[in-house]
Design a protein around this motif. Structure first.
Motif, PDB file in Angstrom:
ATOM      1  N   UNK A 133      -1.162 129.936  61.337  1.00 46.78           N
ATOM      2  CA  UNK A 133      -2.022 128.834  61.791  1.00 46.78           C
ATOM      3  C   UNK A 133      -1.752 127.563  61.185  1.00 46.78           C
ATOM      4  N   UNK A 134      -1.403 127.371  60.108  1.00 48.09           N
ATOM      5  CA  UNK A 134      -0.982 126.192  59.511  1.00 48.09           C
ATOM      6  C   UNK A 134       0.700 125.830  59.975  1.00 48.09           C
ATOM      7  N   UNK A 135       1.298 126.967  59.789  1.00 50.46           N
ATOM      8  CA  UNK A 135       2.798 126.886  60.230  1.00 50.46           C
ATOM      9  C   UNK A 135       2.887 126.142  61.515  1.00 50.46           C
ATOM     10  N   UNK A 136       1.993 126.997  62.500  1.00 48.96           N
ATOM     11  CA  UNK A 136       2.235 126.712  64.127  1.00 48.96           C
ATOM     12  C   UNK A 136       1.590 125.121  64.305  1.00 48.96           C
ATOM     13  N   UNK A 137       0.682 124.881  63.617  1.00 45.88           N
ATOM     14  CA  UNK A 137       0.034 123.517  63.598  1.00 45.88           C
ATOM     15  C   UNK A 137       1.285 122.506  63.320  1.00 45.88           C
ATOM     16  N   UNK A 139      10.235 127.140  58.153  1.00 42.30           N
ATOM     17  CA  UNK A 139       9.091 126.967  57.046  1.00 42.30           C
ATOM     18  C   UNK A 139      10.076 127.580  55.782  1.00 42.30           C
ATOM     19  N   UNK A 140      10.714 128.789  56.099  1.00 46.45           N
ATOM     20  CA  UNK A 140      11.370 129.595  54.984  1.00 46.45           C
ATOM     21  C   UNK A 140      12.557 128.477  54.525  1.00 46.45           C
ATOM     22  N   UNK A 141      13.013 127.752  55.131  1.00 46.51           N
ATOM     23  CA  UNK A 141      14.031 126.692  54.700  1.00 46.51           C
ATOM     24  C   UNK A 141      13.582 125.679  53.727  1.00 46.51           C
ATOM     25  N   UNK A 181       1.085 122.115  52.571  1.00 51.71           N
ATOM     26  CA  UNK A 181       0.039 121.170  52.116  1.00 51.71           C
ATOM     27  C   UNK A 181      -1.362 122.036  51.959  1.00 51.71           C
ATOM     28  N   UNK A 182      -1.408 123.248  51.669  1.00 49.09           N
ATOM     29  CA  UNK A 182      -2.330 124.111  51.500  1.00 49.09           C
ATOM     30  C   UNK A 182      -2.691 124.082  49.921  1.00 49.09           C
ATOM     31  N   UNK A 183      -3.808 123.765  49.575  1.00 45.86           N
ATOM     32  CA  UNK A 183      -4.377 123.525  48.107  1.00 45.86           C
ATOM     33  C   UNK A 183      -5.014 124.935  47.777  1.00 45.86           C
ATOM     34  N   UNK A 184      -4.459 125.336  46.619  1.00 47.97           N
ATOM     35  CA  UNK A 184      -5.038 126.635  46.111  1.00 47.97           C
ATOM     36  C   UNK A 184      -6.182 126.340  44.965  1.00 47.97           C
ATOM     37  N   UNK A 185      -7.242 126.960  45.079  1.00 49.36           N
ATOM     38  CA  UNK A 185      -8.212 126.760  43.843  1.00 49.36           C
ATOM     39  C   UNK A 185      -8.741 128.083  43.553  1.00 49.36           C
TER      40      UNK A 185
END
Length: 69
Positions: free
Chosen positions: A10-14, A22-24, A56-60
Motif C-alpha cells: 500500500x505504501x509503495x503504491x501510494x 523501491x528495491x533500487x 518512511x514507515x516507523x517500526x516500534x
C-alpha cells in the motif's frame, strides 16, 4: 497483528513506486520486495528495515511483558 506485506504494498503504491524502483532505493533486489509483499518468512530483517526506511514507515517494538514480568 499487522500484515506487513500488505502495508508495504500500500505504501509503495501510494508513493508511486514499482517494486523495482523501491528495491533500487532500498539497495536490495526486486525479488526481495516481492517476497516482503508476499510475507515470505525467508526475508532478512535488514532488508525489511531498508524497505520500511525508504517508505518512511516507523517500526516500534512492544513487549507483552511488564517490567515486573
Amino acid at each position: 497483528m499487522v500484515d506487513l506485506g500488505l502495508l508495504v504494498k500500500k505504501h509503495r503504491k501510494k508513493a508511486g513506486l514499482t517494486q523495482l524502483e523501491l528495491a533500487n532505493l532500498a539497495g536490495i533486489g526486486k525479488t526481495t520486495v516481492f517476497d516482503i509483499e508476499k510475507n515470505k518468512e525467508t526475508v532478512r530483517w535488514s532488508n525489511i528495515l531498508a524497505v520500511l526506511q525508504v517508505l518512511n514507515i516507523e517500526v516500534e517494538f512492544k513487549s507483552p511483558l511488564t517490567e515486573n514480568g
